[in-house]
Write a protein that holds these residues in place. Sequence first.
Motif, PDB file in Angstrom:
ATOM      1  N   ALA A  73      41.325 133.206   8.572  1.00  0.00           N
ATOM      2  CA  ALA A  73      41.593 134.633   8.393  1.00  0.00           C
ATOM      3  C   ALA A  73      43.089 134.942   8.294  1.00  0.00           C
ATOM      4  N   CYS A  74      43.919 134.145   8.966  1.00  0.00           N
ATOM      5  CA  CYS A  74      45.359 134.418   9.008  1.00  0.00           C
ATOM      6  C   CYS A  74      46.162 133.600   8.015  1.00  0.00           C
ATOM      7  N   GLY A  75      45.575 132.539   7.523  1.00  0.00           N
ATOM      8  CA  GLY A  75      46.286 131.677   6.590  1.00  0.00           C
ATOM      9  C   GLY A  75      47.166 130.676   7.304  1.00  0.00           C
ATOM     10  N   GLY A  76      47.916 129.932   6.523  1.00  0.00           N
ATOM     11  CA  GLY A  76      48.803 128.923   7.085  1.00  0.00           C
ATOM     12  C   GLY A  76      48.154 127.562   7.145  1.00  0.00           C
ATOM     13  N   ALA A  77      48.959 126.559   7.365  1.00  0.00           N
ATOM     14  CA  ALA A  77      48.489 125.175   7.417  1.00  0.00           C
ATOM     15  C   ALA A  77      47.716 124.929   8.703  1.00  0.00           C
ATOM     16  N   ALA A  78      46.502 124.396   8.571  1.00  0.00           N
ATOM     17  CA  ALA A  78      45.670 124.091   9.736  1.00  0.00           C
ATOM     18  C   ALA A  78      46.377 123.072  10.631  1.00  0.00           C
TER      19      ALA A  78
END
Length: 115
Positions: A73-78
Amino acid sequence: MMRRAIVAATFVACSCAWAGGHAVTTGDDAATKAAGITQDYGLSKDKTECLLFDTADKGTYFLVRVRENHTDACGGAAGVSPTLFFLKIRKRDGYTVTTAYDGEHYRPLKPQAKD
């Protein structure tokens, strides 16, 4: 004598204003206050649910590390959660300083912009 009275009155007035904040007694209180400050002062453009607030009890204050919360939901690299800035929140009255302005030095919160 008059000078002492003025100095004493000034000290009492300053002490009352300084102690007027609310005590922060737990790590949860510190995280909640940090989330509110982050939103109210615009310290991050991320939504609050896309941030993590890690607290550490340092005796007279709480140290709060504010990090990005990378999710679908927030994005970015896991698996990555970079630190954005730190807050120091004094326990007795909630007085707060932050590294959000330059990433290095603890500074008082800047006055909020009026809408």
